[in-house]
Design a protein around this motif. Sequence first.
Motif, PDB file in Angstrom:
ATOM      1  N   SER A  88       0.846  -1.205   0.000  1.00 19.12           N
ATOM      2  CA  SER A  88       0.000   0.000   0.000  1.00 19.12           C
ATOM      3  C   SER A  88       0.877   1.248   0.000  1.00 19.12           C
ATOM      4  O   SER A  88       0.436   2.318  -0.414  1.00 19.12           O
ATOM      5  CB  SER A  88      -0.975  -0.001   1.180  1.00 19.12           C
ATOM      6  N   ASN A 164      -0.040   4.096  13.147  1.00 26.40           N
ATOM      7  CA  ASN A 164       1.225   3.480  13.520  1.00 26.40           C
ATOM      8  C   ASN A 164       2.197   4.633  13.763  1.00 26.40           C
ATOM      9  O   ASN A 164       2.339   5.468  12.876  1.00 26.40           O
ATOM     10  CB  ASN A 164       1.697   2.605  12.353  1.00 26.40           C
ATOM     11  N   ASP A 191      -5.667   5.564   5.524  1.00 24.10           N
ATOM     12  CA  ASP A 191      -4.773   4.405   5.430  1.00 24.10           C
ATOM     13  C   ASP A 191      -5.184   3.426   6.529  1.00 24.10           C
ATOM     14  O   ASP A 191      -4.877   3.624   7.700  1.00 24.10           O
ATOM     15  CB  ASP A 191      -3.332   4.922   5.615  1.00 24.10           C
ATOM     16  N   TYR A 194      -4.138  -1.321   9.364  1.00 24.58           N
ATOM     17  CA  TYR A 194      -4.405  -2.168  10.539  1.00 24.58           C
ATOM     18  C   TYR A 194      -5.902  -2.308  10.803  1.00 24.58           C
ATOM     19  O   TYR A 194      -6.308  -2.758  11.879  1.00 24.58           O
ATOM     20  CB  TYR A 194      -3.705  -1.576  11.780  1.00 24.58           C
ATOM     21  N   THR A 221      -3.850  -3.273   3.098  1.00 24.82           N
ATOM     22  CA  THR A 221      -2.663  -4.078   2.816  1.00 24.82           C
ATOM     23  C   THR A 221      -2.854  -5.545   3.151  1.00 24.82           C
ATOM     24  O   THR A 221      -3.683  -5.887   4.001  1.00 24.82           O
ATOM     25  CB  THR A 221      -1.452  -3.530   3.611  1.00 24.82           C
ATOM     26  N   SER A 223      -0.080  -7.029   4.100  1.00 25.38           N
ATOM     27  CA  SER A 223       1.166  -7.214   4.847  1.00 25.38           C
ATOM     28  C   SER A 223       0.956  -7.488   6.330  1.00 25.38           C
ATOM     29  O   SER A 223       1.852  -7.990   6.989  1.00 25.38           O
ATOM     30  CB  SER A 223       2.032  -5.961   4.748  1.00 25.38           C
ATOM     31  N   LYS A 224      -0.176  -7.102   6.864  1.00 22.83           N
ATOM     32  CA  LYS A 224      -0.361  -7.165   8.319  1.00 22.83           C
ATOM     33  C   LYS A 224      -1.173  -8.404   8.678  1.00 22.83           C
ATOM     34  O   LYS A 224      -0.628  -9.486   8.747  1.00 22.83           O
ATOM     35  CB  LYS A 224      -0.982  -5.864   8.825  1.00 22.83           C
ATOM     36  N   ARG A 232       4.311  -8.129  -0.652  1.00 22.46           N
ATOM     37  CA  ARG A 232       4.104  -6.723  -1.039  1.00 22.46           C
ATOM     38  C   ARG A 232       2.815  -6.468  -1.835  1.00 22.46           C
ATOM     39  O   ARG A 232       2.842  -5.912  -2.938  1.00 22.46           O
ATOM     40  CB  ARG A 232       5.323  -6.194  -1.830  1.00 22.46           C
TER      41      ARG A 232
HETATM   42  C1  PLP Z   1       0.145   2.828   8.777  1.00 16.73           C
HETATM   43  C2  PLP Z   1       0.794   2.014   7.726  1.00 16.73           C
HETATM   44  N1  PLP Z   1       0.406   2.180   6.460  1.00 16.73           N
HETATM   45  C3  PLP Z   1       0.961   1.480   5.455  1.00 16.73           C
HETATM   46  C4  PLP Z   1       1.950   0.563   5.702  1.00 16.73           C
HETATM   47  C5  PLP Z   1       2.621  -0.089   4.533  1.00 16.73           C
HETATM   48  O1  PLP Z   1       2.133  -1.303   4.255  1.00 16.73           O
HETATM   49  P1  PLP Z   1       2.548  -2.095   2.937  1.00 16.73           P
HETATM   50  O2  PLP Z   1       3.321  -3.255   3.399  1.00 16.73           O
HETATM   51  O3  PLP Z   1       1.223  -2.450   2.329  1.00 16.73           O
HETATM   52  O4  PLP Z   1       3.321  -1.197   2.034  1.00 16.73           O
HETATM   53  C6  PLP Z   1       2.398   0.342   6.997  1.00 16.73           C
HETATM   54  C7  PLP Z   1       3.496  -0.602   7.262  1.00 16.73           C
HETATM   55  O5  PLP Z   1       4.172  -0.581   8.241  1.00 16.73           O
HETATM   56  C8  PLP Z   1       1.807   1.093   8.036  1.00 16.73           C
HETATM   57  O6  PLP Z   1       2.211   0.955   9.292  1.00 16.73           O
END
Ligand code: PLP
Length: 367
Positions: A88, A164, A191, A194, A221, A223-224, A232
Motif C-alpha cells: 500500500s 502506527n 490508510d 491495521y 494491505t 502485509s499485516k 508486497r
Molecule cells: C500505517 C501504515 N500504512 C501502510 C503501511 C505499509 O504497508 P505495505 O506493506 O502495504 O506497504 C504500513 C506498514 O508498516 C503502516 O504501518
Amino acid sequence: MNPTPKPGILDISPYVGGRAAVPGMAKVFKLSSNESPLGPSPAVLAALEAARPSLSLYPEGSAALLREAIGEVYHLDPARIVTSGDGSDALLTMLANAYLQPGDEVVFSEHAFLVYKIATQANSAVPVMVPEKTTNQTIKVDVEAMLAAVTAKTRMVYIANPNNPTGSCLNRDEMARLHAGLPENVLLVIDSAYGEYVTAKDYEAGIALVSKFDNVVMTRTFSKLYGLAGLRIGWMYAPARVCNVINRIRGPFNTALIQQLAGAAAIRDREHFWKAVEHNNTWLPWITAEIRKTGLRVDDSVANFVLIHFPVDGEKTAAKADTFLMQGGVILRGVASYGLPDCLRMTVGTEEQNRLAVKLLQQFMVA
Ligand SMILES: Cc1ncc(COP(=O)(O)O)c(C=O)c1O
C-alpha cells in the motif's frame, strides 16, 4: 552541471524499516515490523504453486482476479479497486504523485506513518504536521487541530486509522467530522493498514465514506493481518475518478500473477482471518496489562502492536531497554523517527515471543 532531482527529494530521510537481526545471534524474535505471527493462510501455498507455470508470462494487467476476490469479501465494486504489487506504500505514493503540485500543502498528524512525508517531499509539496492530543494512555489525532491546519493550499490529508506507531484510532463520527470539515477539492486518504484488527463497534475503516464521497480514498494491505508482508500486496478503494487517475500512472503490470493469486487465496480464507483476529484479541490485552505491571506506560492500542514509554533519562531509557531486549533475543522498534524518542513499539507475536519479550522487560525494569 549534474542531473538534479526535483526540489525536496534530497530533504527526504530515507525510510528505515524495523531491524531483523542481531549480530552474532542465531535465533531472534522480530517484533519490530507489525507482521503477523501466524503467517499467511495455508491456501496461499497452493496459490504460489498455481502461479509457477506462468512465470514467463506477463500477468493480466488490471489484477482482475484479485480485485474480484476483494470485492466479493468486502462487498465492493471491483471497478473501484486498484491493487499494487509494491504494498500500500506504493498507492500512498502514487496518490501524491498524481494529485500534488510543487508548493501544495499536505496535512498529516505529528506521529503519522513516515511514508506520508516522503511522498509529499518527493513531489516538492509541503508537509504540514499537526500536533496530536496526549492523555495518560493515548496519543491521538486531534481532528479540530487537523482542520485548523487546512489552508487554501491544502490538497491532501493523510490519516492512518489506526495510526502506527501510536495504536490509537478515530471512530466513525470523528472521521466523518474530519471529512466534513475539508473542502471538496482536498483528497482525504484513509490508510487502514491495521483496520482488520479493530473490533470496536464504532470503528469504520473508510468504506462507507469512500462509497459516499468523491474526495475520499481508503488504502489497505495484505502485509499485516493477512501475513503476506514479504509479497508486497496492497489495494485501495476509491471513487471511480480517482481509480481512473491512478490506473493511468501505475505500472502496466504492477501486480504479479503470484501476488494476485496469493492475495485472492488469503482474503478468501475467512477462518484464517478470524484466527489472526482472535490471536490478537488474546495477546494484545495480555501484553498491555503485563508491561503496565512493570510501571511502564503502555498506550491503549486497537492494532497489533503497543507503544511503550520509557523514562527520558537514567538507567531505564528506551535505548537501554532496546539493547537489553536485543541481548535477550527480542527486537522491538525504536520510533525516534516518528518523533517518539522515548518509546519502543512492540508487535504482538506468538505466545512464546510475547512471553519472552514481557519477561525481558520485567527483568530490565528490576535490574
Ligand atoms: C500505517 C501504515 N500504512 C501502510 C503501511 C505499509 O504497508 P505495505 O506493506 O502495504 O506497504 C504500513 C506498514 O508498516 C503502516 O504501518
